[in-house]
Scaffold this active site. Structure first.
Site, PDB file in Angstrom:
ATOM      1  N   GLU A  58       0.845  -1.214  -0.068  1.00  0.00           N
ATOM      2  CA  GLU A  58       0.116  -0.007   0.115  1.00  0.00           C
ATOM      3  C   GLU A  58       1.014   1.180   0.157  1.00  0.00           C
ATOM      4  O   GLU A  58       0.521   2.354  -0.596  1.00  0.00           O
ATOM      5  CB  GLU A  58      -0.846  -0.057   1.341  1.00  0.00           C
ATOM      6  N   CYS A 214     -12.429   2.628 -14.239  1.00  0.00           N
ATOM      7  CA  CYS A 214     -12.635   3.994 -14.069  1.00  0.00           C
ATOM      8  C   CYS A 214     -11.451   4.695 -13.984  1.00  0.00           C
ATOM      9  O   CYS A 214     -11.156   5.428 -13.182  1.00  0.00           O
ATOM     10  CB  CYS A 214     -13.519   4.237 -12.821  1.00  0.00           C
TER      11      CYS A 214
END
Length: 372
Positions: A58, A214
């Site tokens: 992350e 997206c």
């Protein structure tokens, strides 16, 4: 009216607005069905999803594309397979393995957070709450949520860049997501949609949807599971969302890099202060002007020969640009180094962190004309 039916009596724009009213249950069902068929399931950090492995991925993925991160992540995990190994490492080695990823504060915070986990938490990540994880250096609310959701399956909403893009388009949320008011709205939506089951898959699915469908520039709306339920798409204004950060002029600062070589081909490097630009990395001696570089040579290497400057180039940071002029110089007699300095041999490189333009210039030096 159910979640997805239109009323034929409504005006077209009003009917399209009604299409976004998906219940959290319907939203989750659609997203997970798409993820099961089209999501990413074989990335290196998706295997053995411990809090440590998820955390490292992350942090690396912040501001960095997946394709770039994969090799860095695998090398990093080979060298530092657990938080104890990372905590025990020298910062230079951590920065060395980070060289090229940029945003080096991430690496420094990663190293410090590992030490805190070992020293204050007995080597166990405090995944019992978002607040406890977010108290560690370099971990914010969204990253903490991702670590918890992906590694433990507990419910913890996230709001990274990909999720912000999905939610702002789905609901046509106006305003730059960095503004507190807009961010609060998006957190409310993230909280609303995050389910109580399959939380890890849902979290990965939201990130995948933003990263692969997206997307910022060319969203593949016809492949999106929410193509008929997206307010921005219904209006044909996908590219207006999310709103861009208000532009401010980035000033340009001029600087000189003194590339001092000895007869063995070694190059003098200095370690940057821990805070600030390229914090903790090794760089060429840096000066605000050519005259300052000359003055430094006169004081530290009076027998050095300053060669013709190389062409200046620009290196961009978030808030400003450096216009860098490389100044090659050659010294005949050996000179000593002070604390925070070293002679770096490009032919036998040390495991230290290098700023990206420094590494580029070192490569160019190694391939330049033969020293005489």
């Amino acid at each position: 009216m159910n979640d997805e039916n239109h009323s034929a009596t409504r005006a077209p724009d009003e009917a399209r607005w009604q299409a976004i009213e998906l219940s959290p249950a319907t939203f989750g069902q659609r997203l997970l069905a798409w993820f099961d068929r089209h999501g990413r399931h074989h990335l290196p950090w998706q295997q053995e999803q411990t809090p440590y492995r998820v955390w490292v991925s992350e942090i690396m993925l912040q501001q960095t594309q997946v394709a770039t991160v994969i090799d860095y992540y695998q090398r990093f995990m080979t060298r530092f397979p657990d938080v104890q190994a990372l905590a025990a490492a020298e910062q230079d080695e951590v920065l060395h393995l980070w060289t090229g990823l940029g945003y080096y504060a991430r690496a420094r915070n990663l190293h410090r957070a590992a030490q805190v986990v070992v020293e204050a938490h007995a080597g166990v990540f405090p995944t019992h709450s978002v607040e406890a994880l977010a108290a560690l250096p370099g971990i914010g609310r969204s990253t903490a949520g991702a670590i918890i959701a992906l590694s433990t399956g507990a419910r913890a909403p996230i709001l990274d860049g990909n999720v912000k893009r999905v939610l702002t388009r789905l609901h046509a949320v106006p305003g730059w997501p960095g503004r507190p008011r807009v961010e609060r709205t998006l957190w409310q939506l993230a909280e609303r949609y995050t389910p109580h089951e399959r939380v890890g898959d849902f979290t990965q699915a939201m990130m995948d949807l933003g990263a692969t469908i997206c997307t910022r520039r060319r969203p593949a709306c016809l492949l999106c599971p929410f193509e008929d339920a997206c307010a921005a798409h219904a209006r044909g204004v996908e590219h207006d969302f999310p709103a861009s950060k208000p532009k401010t002029a980035r000033p340009t600062r001029e600087t000189c890099f003194l590339m001092l070589r000895d007869r063995r081909g070694r190059v003098l490097l200095q370690q940057r202060p821990a805070q600030g630009v390229w914090g903790g990395l090794w760089c060429f001696p840096q000066f605000d002007s050519l005259q300052e570089a000359r003055d430094w040579l006169a004081a530290h290497a009076p027998r050095a020969t300053l060669e013709s400057p190389w062409s200046a180039f620009t290196h961009a940071f978030t808030h400003f640009r450096y216009a860098i002029t490389p100044l090659p110089a050659l010294v005949d007699a050996p000179i000593g180094v002070s604390e925070g300095e070293r002679w770096y041999d490009p032919e036998q490189p040390d495991s230290v962190g290098l700023a990206a333009p420094v590494r580029t210039l070192l490569d160019r030096l190694a391939s330049s004309a033969t020293l005489v």
